[in-house]
Design a protein around this motif. Sequence first.
Motif, short mmCIF file in Angstrom:
data_model
loop_
_atom_site.label_atom_id
_atom_site.label_comp_id
_atom_site.label_asym_id
_atom_site.label_seq_id
_atom_site.Cartn_x
_atom_site.Cartn_y
_atom_site.Cartn_z
N UNK A 388 -6.59 -1.32 -5.80
CA UNK A 388 -5.65 -0.72 -4.85
C UNK A 388 -4.46 -1.66 -4.73
N UNK A 389 -3.30 -1.18 -5.15
CA UNK A 389 -2.06 -1.96 -5.08
C UNK A 389 -1.18 -1.32 -4.00
N UNK A 390 -0.73 -2.12 -3.03
CA UNK A 390 0.03 -1.61 -1.88
C UNK A 390 1.42 -2.21 -1.87
N UNK A 391 2.43 -1.36 -1.76
CA UNK A 391 3.81 -1.79 -1.53
C UNK A 391 4.20 -1.40 -0.11
N UNK A 392 4.70 -2.37 0.65
CA UNK A 392 5.05 -2.14 2.04
C UNK A 392 6.57 -2.20 2.21
N UNK A 393 7.12 -1.16 2.82
CA UNK A 393 8.56 -1.06 3.06
C UNK A 393 8.88 -1.30 4.54
N UNK A 394 7.95 -0.98 5.42
CA UNK A 394 8.01 -1.32 6.85
C UNK A 394 6.58 -1.62 7.26
N UNK A 395 6.33 -2.81 7.77
CA UNK A 395 4.94 -3.24 7.97
C UNK A 395 4.36 -2.84 9.33
N UNK A 397 4.95 -3.91 12.16
CA UNK A 397 4.81 -5.13 12.97
C UNK A 397 3.49 -5.87 12.70
N UNK A 398 2.90 -5.67 11.52
CA UNK A 398 1.67 -6.37 11.15
C UNK A 398 1.94 -7.61 10.29
N UNK A 399 3.19 -7.83 9.92
CA UNK A 399 3.57 -8.96 9.09
C UNK A 399 2.86 -8.96 7.74
N UNK A 400 2.69 -7.76 7.17
CA UNK A 400 2.13 -7.66 5.83
C UNK A 400 3.13 -8.20 4.81
N UNK A 401 2.60 -8.73 3.71
CA UNK A 401 3.44 -9.06 2.57
C UNK A 401 3.96 -7.77 1.93
N UNK A 402 5.06 -7.90 1.20
CA UNK A 402 5.64 -6.72 0.56
C UNK A 402 4.70 -6.13 -0.48
N UNK A 403 3.89 -6.97 -1.10
CA UNK A 403 2.89 -6.51 -2.06
C UNK A 403 1.52 -7.02 -1.64
N UNK A 404 0.50 -6.19 -1.87
CA UNK A 404 -0.90 -6.61 -1.69
C UNK A 404 -1.72 -5.97 -2.79
N UNK A 405 -2.77 -6.67 -3.21
CA UNK A 405 -3.64 -6.16 -4.26
C UNK A 405 -5.10 -6.45 -3.89
N UNK A 406 -5.92 -5.40 -3.97
CA UNK A 406 -7.34 -5.55 -3.63
C UNK A 406 -8.20 -4.92 -4.71
N UNK A 407 -9.32 -5.58 -5.00
CA UNK A 407 -10.34 -5.01 -5.87
C UNK A 407 -11.31 -4.25 -4.97
#
Length: 499
Positions: A388-395, A397-407
């Motif tokens: 699962x690859x996630x791109x975040x454009x507005x987080x 207010x969770x302070x997520x990174x712009x990209x995340x990757x999970x197995x």
Amino acid sequence: MRVLYLDIDTLRPDHMGCYGYPRNTTPNIDEICGDGIRFEQFYCADAPCLPSRAGLISGMFGIRNGAVGHGGTAADRRLTGRNRGFADISDRDNFVNIFRKAGMKTVSISTFAERHSSYWYNAGFNETYNVGQCGMESGEKVLPVALDWIDRNAKNDDWFLHVHLWDPHTPYRAPESFGNPFGDEPLDNWITQEVFDGHLKHVGPHSINEINMYDDNENPGYPRHPGSAKDLAGLKKLFDGYDTGILYTDYLIGQIINRFKDMDIYDDMSIIISSDHGENMGELGIYAEHATADYPTCRIPLIIKWSGNEARKGETNDGLYCNIDLAPTLAELMNIKPGRYWDGVSFADSIVNINNAKSTGEKNCRENLVLSQMAHVCQRSARFGDWLYIRTYHDGFHLFDDEMLFNIKDDPYEQSDLKNKFPDICAKGAKIILDWHDDMMKKNIATSMSSSTADPMWTVLQEGGPEHTKGALDGYIKRLRETGRSEGADRLEKKYKKI
């Protein structure tokens, strides 16, 4: 033909017995599952409530039907515009009208359309029943209406009945008289004391400190739904509330199914069980909300018990499918011409033995799928293989990174972000999203289906961001400082007040 669609709001598959949950939350659904097929990797393309059902009804991704959020322009499905005829093809070619075209009476018992001012949802239904509480009702209000309709109509042939139950949805609201069936059962899950301590420091709405979104206020009318949890005992109360909502829904479903059995109808009827979205229960630090474009929010159950001698029974399907695929699937099963603008792909051969095929084979499943969320955050994700690859454009207010990757296979609770370890996998996920985006935009232009060809995600961002973040930042920053999370407050202030 008789078809029952049980629409259970906010239902995570991994909180159901037939999907392996250790708590006995779904005994009646488990029995139905034994008579049909369980789909392991079924997703809503667009989350949460409103966008998911827009996708189901339209057979299109939100980027094409336009309804991706919970407020603003992008909470409405797009008008067809100049190409609209005497009747709009987008409403003629919807999920419900598949059954109408097959000569069936169509009936819905749901408050969804009123809750979200989404009356397009009712298009195609001959009858609609609204108990009048805008989705805040418990199933005890819905059950009598459903049983009354069944008593009056079930022995007739050719009907489609949609029954919508909200009890697993926040706030968790199973009647107090139902008690706590899990009160004496331990909470056996992935959230250890160490994980919980980390969540106590989380910044963002619906964290364990602000289950009520931006504060810890509690509504005395919903005693199962705490405003926060300070320890693992408090966490158990939250999980018990959610699981009890699921069990109560299953209890109601048992009464509906027993009514059909008493009428000797059950064996020859078709049943579809699904949901609009799942629920974050600790993943990414979020609790009791469906707030992201990720595995716990977008993965939903699908159980299909189909009638007829060729129907598959007692099988599990591991293929990758999406709720927008249901429209073409049901159309093929019922010999109805598919809709002109649908994005979905039929997987009818996974439900019945078409041409005497002997293997389930997961034919016509997807190689990958793009998931979207624009109501709480603005995210697009690629689901492919184990990833699962996630791109975040507005987080949100969770302070997520712009990209995340999970197995997801090894880490279904999304605890280890692997983007730095596997940049090539990130690149593959980003390309899946980019190619999908370009294909959808080209399809919009080529079909001239809509009065707008803009990407609705950018409409959400242009109009101030996700609906559930608007006007909340200043008050939330103040709360973070008051509750010992000044570092997070500083980061939010820097990120969102720098312009």
